[in-house]
Motif scaffolding. Structure first.
Motif, PDB file in Angstrom:
ATOM      1  N   ARG A 192       0.770  -1.250  -0.079  1.00 48.00           N
ATOM      2  CA  ARG A 192       0.011   0.486   0.026  1.00 48.00           C
ATOM      3  C   ARG A 192       1.023   1.194  -0.038  1.00 48.00           C
ATOM      4  NH1 ARG A 192      -3.946   0.070   4.462  1.00 48.00           N
ATOM      5  NH2 ARG A 192      -2.188  -0.394   5.477  1.00 48.00           N
ATOM      6  N   GLY A 193       0.302   2.431  -0.483  1.00 41.60           N
ATOM      7  CA  GLY A 193       0.575   3.722  -1.299  1.00 41.60           C
ATOM      8  C   GLY A 193       2.328   3.484  -1.663  1.00 41.60           C
ATOM      9  N   THR A 194       2.053   2.609  -2.550  1.00 46.91           N
ATOM     10  CA  THR A 194       3.282   2.369  -3.654  1.00 46.91           C
ATOM     11  C   THR A 194       3.274   2.426  -5.290  1.00 46.91           C
ATOM     12  OG1 THR A 194       3.489   0.179  -3.328  1.00 46.91           O
ATOM     13  CG2 THR A 194       4.978   1.175  -2.063  1.00 46.91           C
ATOM     14  N   GLY A 195       4.125   3.475  -5.911  1.00 44.88           N
ATOM     15  CA  GLY A 195       3.981   3.363  -6.780  1.00 44.88           C
ATOM     16  C   GLY A 195       4.544   2.215  -7.933  1.00 44.88           C
ATOM     17  N   HIS A 196       5.083   2.490  -9.089  1.00 45.38           N
ATOM     18  CA  HIS A 196       5.303   1.726  -9.525  1.00 45.38           C
ATOM     19  C   HIS A 196       6.743   1.248  -9.586  1.00 45.38           C
ATOM     20  CE1 HIS A 196       5.847  -1.651 -13.353  1.00 45.38           C
ATOM     21  NE2 HIS A 196       6.517  -0.260 -14.007  1.00 45.38           N
ATOM     22  N   LEU A 197       7.729   2.699  -9.985  1.00 45.39           N
ATOM     23  CA  LEU A 197       9.320   3.226  -9.476  1.00 45.39           C
ATOM     24  C   LEU A 197       9.632   2.507  -7.749  1.00 45.39           C
ATOM     25  CD1 LEU A 197       9.860   4.876 -11.873  1.00 45.39           C
ATOM     26  CD2 LEU A 197       9.792   3.065 -12.402  1.00 45.39           C
ATOM     27  N   ALA A 198       9.018   2.452  -6.924  1.00 46.22           N
ATOM     28  CA  ALA A 198       9.000   2.768  -5.658  1.00 46.22           C
ATOM     29  C   ALA A 198       9.319   1.090  -5.200  1.00 46.22           C
ATOM     30  CB  ALA A 198       7.890   2.341  -4.306  1.00 46.22           C
ATOM     31  N   PHE A 199       9.699  -0.245  -6.499  1.00 50.31           N
ATOM     32  CA  PHE A 199      10.684  -0.794  -5.810  1.00 50.31           C
ATOM     33  C   PHE A 199      12.063  -1.379  -6.605  1.00 50.31           C
ATOM     34  CE2 PHE A 199       5.684  -1.824  -6.581  1.00 50.31           C
ATOM     35  CZ  PHE A 199       5.926  -2.915  -5.089  1.00 50.31           C
ATOM     36  N   THR A 200      12.228   0.079  -7.119  1.00 47.18           N
ATOM     37  CA  THR A 200      13.615   0.279  -7.523  1.00 47.18           C
ATOM     38  C   THR A 200      14.038   1.032  -6.751  1.00 47.18           C
ATOM     39  OG1 THR A 200      13.304   2.002  -9.111  1.00 47.18           O
ATOM     40  CG2 THR A 200      12.001  -0.236  -9.826  1.00 47.18           C
ATOM     41  N   ASP A 201      15.933   0.689  -6.713  1.00 42.84           N
ATOM     42  CA  ASP A 201      16.800   2.023  -6.484  1.00 42.84           C
ATOM     43  C   ASP A 201      16.351   3.290  -6.823  1.00 42.84           C
ATOM     44  OD1 ASP A 201      18.246  -0.663  -5.723  1.00 42.84           O
ATOM     45  OD2 ASP A 201      19.241  -0.634  -7.446  1.00 42.84           O
ATOM     46  N   PHE A 202      15.846   3.780  -7.833  1.00 43.00           N
ATOM     47  CA  PHE A 202      15.686   4.446  -8.314  1.00 43.00           C
ATOM     48  C   PHE A 202      14.182   5.606  -7.181  1.00 43.00           C
ATOM     49  CE2 PHE A 202      15.694   2.708 -12.864  1.00 43.00           C
ATOM     50  CZ  PHE A 202      16.761   3.327 -12.326  1.00 43.00           C
TER      51      PHE A 202
ATOM     52  N   ALA B 226       3.527  10.659  -7.888  1.00 38.63           N
ATOM     53  CA  ALA B 226       2.495   9.823  -9.003  1.00 38.63           C
ATOM     54  C   ALA B 226       3.830   8.692  -9.529  1.00 38.63           C
ATOM     55  CB  ALA B 226       2.972  10.556 -10.671  1.00 38.63           C
ATOM     56  N   LEU B 227       5.164   8.634  -9.332  1.00 38.44           N
ATOM     57  CA  LEU B 227       6.046   7.848  -9.615  1.00 38.44           C
ATOM     58  C   LEU B 227       6.483   6.363  -8.671  1.00 38.44           C
ATOM     59  CD1 LEU B 227       8.511   9.349 -11.819  1.00 38.44           C
ATOM     60  CD2 LEU B 227       7.150   8.571 -12.667  1.00 38.44           C
ATOM     61  N   PHE B 228       6.459   6.704  -7.681  1.00 35.03           N
ATOM     62  CA  PHE B 228       7.079   6.368  -5.768  1.00 35.03           C
ATOM     63  C   PHE B 228       5.636   6.002  -5.381  1.00 35.03           C
ATOM     64  CE2 PHE B 228      10.730   8.874  -8.249  1.00 35.03           C
ATOM     65  CZ  PHE B 228      11.364   7.346  -8.541  1.00 35.03           C
ATOM     66  N   GLY B 229       4.556   6.856  -5.090  1.00 41.46           N
ATOM     67  CA  GLY B 229       3.914   6.515  -4.656  1.00 41.46           C
ATOM     68  C   GLY B 229       4.061   7.157  -2.664  1.00 41.46           C
ATOM     69  N   THR B 230       3.234   7.450  -1.758  1.00 37.60           N
ATOM     70  CA  THR B 230       2.978   8.559  -1.288  1.00 37.60           C
ATOM     71  C   THR B 230       4.544   7.190  -0.102  1.00 37.60           C
ATOM     72  OG1 THR B 230       0.946   6.887   0.736  1.00 37.60           O
ATOM     73  CG2 THR B 230       1.109   9.654  -1.901  1.00 37.60           C
ATOM     74  N   LEU B 231       4.487   6.237   0.205  1.00 36.83           N
ATOM     75  CA  LEU B 231       4.570   5.583   1.091  1.00 36.83           C
ATOM     76  C   LEU B 231       6.524   6.153   1.279  1.00 36.83           C
ATOM     77  CD1 LEU B 231       4.594   2.881   3.452  1.00 36.83           C
ATOM     78  CD2 LEU B 231       5.770   1.618   1.603  1.00 36.83           C
ATOM     79  N   ALA B 232       6.874   6.169   2.258  1.00 37.66           N
ATOM     80  CA  ALA B 232       8.693   7.184   2.286  1.00 37.66           C
ATOM     81  C   ALA B 232       9.366   5.866   2.162  1.00 37.66           C
ATOM     82  CB  ALA B 232       8.857   7.364   4.013  1.00 37.66           C
ATOM     83  N   PRO B 233      10.521   6.494   1.226  1.00 34.44           N
ATOM     84  CA  PRO B 233      11.609   5.275   0.804  1.00 34.44           C
ATOM     85  C   PRO B 233      11.912   4.506   1.746  1.00 34.44           C
ATOM     86  CG  PRO B 233      11.983   7.775  -0.382  1.00 34.44           C
ATOM     87  CD  PRO B 233      10.639   7.420   0.749  1.00 34.44           C
ATOM     88  N   GLU B 234      12.126   5.126   2.535  1.00 39.14           N
ATOM     89  CA  GLU B 234      13.044   3.709   3.990  1.00 39.14           C
ATOM     90  C   GLU B 234      11.719   3.321   3.933  1.00 39.14           C
ATOM     91  OE1 GLU B 234      13.164   7.243   3.971  1.00 39.14           O
ATOM     92  OE2 GLU B 234      15.225   7.757   3.525  1.00 39.14           O
ATOM     93  N   ARG B 235      10.969   3.224   4.104  1.00 37.25           N
ATOM     94  CA  ARG B 235      10.001   2.223   5.102  1.00 37.25           C
ATOM     95  C   ARG B 235       9.697   0.889   4.110  1.00 37.25           C
ATOM     96  NH1 ARG B 235       8.462  -1.234   9.355  1.00 37.25           N
ATOM     97  NH2 ARG B 235       5.591  -0.919   8.717  1.00 37.25           N
ATOM     98  N   ALA B 236       9.168   1.584   2.355  1.00 37.03           N
ATOM     99  CA  ALA B 236       9.509   0.663   1.150  1.00 37.03           C
ATOM    100  C   ALA B 236      10.088  -0.431   1.495  1.00 37.03           C
ATOM    101  CB  ALA B 236       8.849   1.635   0.685  1.00 37.03           C
ATOM    102  N   VAL B 237      11.421   0.007   1.125  1.00 37.69           N
ATOM    103  CA  VAL B 237      12.914  -0.375   0.900  1.00 37.69           C
ATOM    104  C   VAL B 237      12.812  -1.434   1.815  1.00 37.69           C
ATOM    105  CG1 VAL B 237      15.373  -0.629   0.946  1.00 37.69           C
ATOM    106  CG2 VAL B 237      14.494   1.100  -0.637  1.00 37.69           C
ATOM    107  N   THR B 238      12.597  -0.718   3.249  1.00 39.76           N
ATOM    108  CA  THR B 238      12.733  -2.684   4.174  1.00 39.76           C
ATOM    109  C   THR B 238      11.496  -3.238   4.043  1.00 39.76           C
ATOM    110  OG1 THR B 238      13.405  -0.444   6.323  1.00 39.76           O
ATOM    111  CG2 THR B 238      12.138  -2.481   7.050  1.00 39.76           C
TER     112      THR B 238
END
Length: 260
Positions: free
Chosen positions: A186-196, A212-224
């Motif tokens: 939840r809260g991720t866009g398409h590129l939230a699964f990449t290093d970008f 639009a590209l990455f969503g609203t979830l904080a990058p550190e949280r998404a990576v974790t």
């Protein structure tokens, strides 16, 4: 990226370095693939450099087949390394892997079109014993034939129902005869699964574009979260150690929704 070997993982798309490094740090051998004309630049022996090219929509399926051929080629070369051979075209010394790689336990994961290539490789090559797709669909061939090996999908939230990132998944699911799980972050866009995702704030990407590209979830949280679930999948399916994280929704990671 090389780690102590207990099993091996092929990562289709080297923009997944953050995930690959985490798997390597937990003892998996990880090979990243640069696909010609898909990666930004690919250098060949002799110095020839090929750069990325846009792929026409009607060529997308052919691209999947090319990526699959690349992955199978990489597996062939890894097998050569494991027998003590050196597949380096320039005969450069490579790390010694003779009889250290467990090629009976090989996983593969990819993002977007790489997710489709992962499923396609699983269909064509039974050396892949488990596969994971990150915000991507599968080809018509895979959807019709199904898969009999473990397969996990993690979709992005903002792309729910998108015809490209979830193409054929609902058709595929009844045809899966092995272990399967469809999750949604939840809260991720398409590129939230990449290093970008982690680079975007440093590049001063406009907030609206970033969302639009990455969503609203904080990058550190998404990576974790992505690391936790991908690692759990490969530990369960390649090491055969049950991971309760994959059984049901977790209070520690409420952002991860269990679709199927």
């Amino acid at each position: 990226m090389i780690g102590y070997t207990r099993s091996s993982t092929v990562a289709d798309n080297v923009s997944l370095t953050s995930l690959a490094e985490d798997l390597a740090s937990h003892g998996f051998v990880v090979a990243g693939i640069d696909h010609t004309h898909d990666s930004g630049q690919v250098e060949f022996p002799g110095g020839r450099v090929e750069v990325a090219q846009s792929i026409p929509p009607d060529s997308a399926d052919q691209e999947t087949l090319v990526r699959t051929a690349d992955a199978r080629f990489v597996l062939d070369q890894i097998a050569r390394l494991n027998t003590g051979n050196n597949p380096d075209v320039d005969h450069q010394r490579l790390p010694a892997f003779r009889h250290t790689l467990n090629l009976a336990r090989v996983g593969m994961f990819g993002h977007s079109h790489g997710a489709e290539a992962t499923a396609e490789t699983m269909l064509q090559d039974h050396r892949i014993t488990a596969g994971a797709g990150l915000d991507g669909g599968v080809s018509d061939r895979v959807a019709t034939a199904g898969l009999n090996t473990p397969f996990m999908v993690i979709s992005g939230n903002s792309s729910a129902g998108h015809p490209m990132t979830e193409e054929n998944l609902t058709t595929l699911w009844p045809h899966l005869t092995g272990w399967s799980r469809w999750l949604r972050l939840r809260g991720t866009g398409h590129l939230a699964f990449t290093d970008f995702e982690t680079f975007a704030p440093q590049l001063n990407t406009p907030p609206a574009t970033r969302q639009a590209l990455f969503g609203t979830l904080a990058p550190e949280r998404a990576v974790t979260i992505e690391r936790k679930y991908l690692l759990a999948f490969f530990i369960e399916q390649l090491d055969h150690h049950h991971q309760r994280l994959l059984d049901r929704p977790s209070g520690r990671y409420p952002e991860m929704i269990f679709e199927r």
